[in-house]
Design an enzyme around this catalytic site. Sequence first.
Site, mmCIF file in Angstrom:
data_model
loop_
_atom_site.group_PDB
_atom_site.id
_atom_site.type_symbol
_atom_site.label_atom_id
_atom_site.label_comp_id
_atom_site.label_asym_id
_atom_site.label_seq_id
_atom_site.Cartn_x
_atom_site.Cartn_y
_atom_site.Cartn_z
ATOM 1 N N HIS A 193 9.275 21.832 -9.034
ATOM 2 C CA HIS A 193 10.155 20.687 -9.359
ATOM 3 C C HIS A 193 10.515 19.898 -8.096
ATOM 4 O O HIS A 193 11.557 19.242 -8.057
ATOM 5 C CB HIS A 193 11.453 21.134 -10.060
ATOM 6 C CG HIS A 193 11.256 22.113 -11.171
ATOM 7 N ND1 HIS A 193 11.127 21.752 -12.487
ATOM 8 C CD2 HIS A 193 11.128 23.479 -11.152
ATOM 9 C CE1 HIS A 193 10.955 22.829 -13.247
ATOM 10 N NE2 HIS A 193 10.946 23.890 -12.454
ATOM 11 N N SER B 156 3.988 -2.621 10.037
ATOM 12 C CA SER B 156 4.633 -3.664 9.250
ATOM 13 C C SER B 156 4.703 -4.928 10.092
ATOM 14 O O SER B 156 4.918 -4.857 11.302
ATOM 15 C CB SER B 156 6.046 -3.215 8.863
ATOM 16 O OG SER B 156 6.836 -4.341 8.554
ATOM 17 N N LYS C 177 7.915 0.659 11.737
ATOM 18 C CA LYS C 177 7.216 1.227 10.592
ATOM 19 C C LYS C 177 5.788 1.652 10.911
ATOM 20 O O LYS C 177 5.086 0.993 11.660
ATOM 21 C CB LYS C 177 7.134 0.181 9.446
ATOM 22 C CG LYS C 177 8.449 -0.138 8.785
ATOM 23 C CD LYS C 177 9.005 0.994 7.935
ATOM 24 C CE LYS C 177 8.194 1.227 6.675
ATOM 25 N NZ LYS C 177 8.317 0.100 5.727
ATOM 26 N N GLU D 71 -1.820 5.761 0.283
ATOM 27 C CA GLU D 71 -1.356 5.032 -0.898
ATOM 28 C C GLU D 71 -2.518 4.432 -1.675
ATOM 29 O O GLU D 71 -2.511 4.397 -2.909
ATOM 30 C CB GLU D 71 -0.372 3.938 -0.484
ATOM 31 C CG GLU D 71 0.946 4.503 0.015
ATOM 32 C CD GLU D 71 1.825 3.430 0.633
ATOM 33 O OE1 GLU D 71 2.896 3.166 0.079
ATOM 34 O OE2 GLU D 71 1.434 2.851 1.670
#
Length: 458
Positions: free
Chosen positions: A153, A274, A280, A287
């Site tokens: 979980h 970024s 970043k 992704e």
Amino acid sequence: MWGGRFAAGPSAIMREINASIPFDKALWRQDIAASQAHVAMLGACGIIAPKDAAAITAGLDQIAADYAAHGVPEDWDFEDIHMTTEARLAELIGPVAGRLHTARSRNDQVATDFRLWVRDAIDQMDSGLAALQQALVIRAEEHAGSIMPGFTHLQTAQPVTLGHHLMAYYEMFRRDRSRLHDARARLNESPLGSAALAGTGFPIDREMTAAALGFDRPTANSLDAVSDRDFALEYLFACSATALHLSRLAEELILWASQPFGFIRLPDSLSTGSSIMPQKKNPDAAELVRGHSGRVIGSLTSLMITMKGLPLAYSKDMQDDKPPVFEASSLMGLSIAAMTGMIAGSTFHTARMRAAAELGYATATDLADWLVREAGIPFREAHHITGAAVKLAESKGAALDALELAELQAIDPRIDARVFAALSVDASVAARASYGGTAATQVLDQVARARAALGMDT
Ligand code: ARG
């Protein structure tokens, strides 16, 4: 090619909707190979004259060299790769080119070409996955004893080793490869000679063309052979299952690379920055691996829906079989390569992983197991006692093994000082030495079996 019975040529819309050359030119190598096998067989069986067979063979060689050097010309008048090549052959060698299409149809031709293409795609994906498995095995061996939290979980459950976690993905990719091998074995039959749908009246030798193209045997039923796209569907299912595994791994890398986790640093070469936030470093490759899985699964859905209502034999709908397969194949190649690079090139922050495992009461099960083993308490009661210990530790903001013996004994007097040896994450992991378990010894066994299976030691 079929103008004999027509009074007018196709409209511009008809030409455009009908054209598959923009995508099926990717089949040119397979199309030429199948034509070469076919013409050799026509010559050997005396269906066409030896000199005609020789002229066609030489013409096809010439076309292959042209395509390799300059690409395949894309002219909608020639609908698809089959007609494009035949038209070019006629330009090169004259009317004798027309003898190539004796005893075949584009229906068995495209089924043959496409099987050959998918067979190559399977082999490429299989070697890509083997490289990914090797990367996993190398990192798992390096981190056989590195402790991290294991989750259920996404809540800290029990400490595990990073090597164990990585080898879990090795197993998924092992099954994925076995699915590819199964699909390949079923795919490897030659439709060539099934002709349009009913077979042919010419005395062809289907065994000969099958062998020349590396097929195990000719397909058994001509109607099935020109109608079947199971091989493409099985390939797309194998791709989808693999994409799903890659996506789960990508998701974990994304989580682990986030600041709150801080478990890994992805390689700069597979990350982006970024344009506005200088601090970043984004896990874009991971992704996109996760994102591409949606498109791959979509390609399976797309072809299943194309096929589901088609009567036997060929219908033009089936021309739409190729784009989803081509798309899935290129997405899989990229995704597997990107994942291999991320596994090979990531830095694992093992101290941080270990600290996270120590924080989350991950050894609570070990306390319960100790109460069962050393104090003879039934597991359900031990579970209850342990729950009280976790509650106390939580209220003090301390780890389980930071509680005083007196505090533990106040919860249950049967606890003694030996319990502390069981409460460390190291003891917890070392204890889980059942076959396939997370102990470093077991992980190294898994690694040894994997190295042997992958031929890494030879
Ligand atoms: N371009 C077609 C395809 O990709 C080739 C087969 C055409 N056959 C036919 N009967 N029109 O499916």
